[in-house]
Design an enzyme around this catalytic site. Structure first.
Site, PDB file in Angstrom:
ATOM      1  CB  CYS A   5     -22.665   8.396   2.458  1.00 33.20           C
ATOM      2  SG  CYS A   5     -22.640   9.817   3.571  1.00 33.20           S
ATOM      3  CB  CYS A  22     -19.360   9.361   3.479  1.00 33.48           C
ATOM      4  SG  CYS A  22     -20.550   8.918   4.743  1.00 33.48           S
TER       5      CYS A  22
END
Length: 148
Positions: A71, A74
């Site tokens: 991600c 993230c």
């Protein structure tokens, strides 16, 4: 779990529950079992083995970053979350939970998009925030959500 004699804090190294006496500076707290510092100023890696000790049995709130290595947002938020730990400890513990490695826990909390931050107190979810945030926003949101 605060009491007149102190607060229960789970050790970030061995997950043993420790009583931090009232009036003692938290920075001086060490685990009675492994002698590790109770506060490191760094997010803890959360797994099925240690999640409940920190989320439900510790007397301080736990701010969890649900994330995954693939991600982009993230990965972008990771340094900000780490920096927030230095500002929010010892009032709360910060931890990161890899949703790919710990799918059962992510499923238990209905994580459908990442990054997602959840603030837990005494085992209950008290606040949730979706999306990447800079350090200052993480700190402000967490303090407001914790009630102080």
């Amino acid at each position: 779990m605060a009491s007149q004699t102190g607060t229960i804090v789970a050790c970030p190294a061995c997950n043993t529950l420790n009583r931090l006496p009232t009036g003692r500076p938290p920075a001086e707290g060490k685990c009675g079992k492994c002698a590790s510092p109770l506060f490191t100023g760094q997010p803890l890696t959360l797994t099925a083995a240690n999640f409940d000790a920190h989320a439900a049995r510790s007397g301080i709130p736990l701010l969890v970053d649900f994330w995954a290595s693939w991600c982009g947002p993230c990965r972008q938020m990771a340094p900000a979350f780490a920096s927030a730990a230095t500002q929010l400890e010892p009032a709360m513990r910060l931890g990161k939970l890899d949703t790919e490695a710990e799918q059962a826990i992510a499923g238990r909390y209905g994580i459908r998009s990442i990054p997602t931050m959840i603030l837990f107190a005494k085992g209950r979810e008290i606040a949730r925030q979706l999306g990447a945030m800079p350090t200052g926003s993480i700190v402000a949101w967490a303090r407001q959500a914790a009630g102080g």
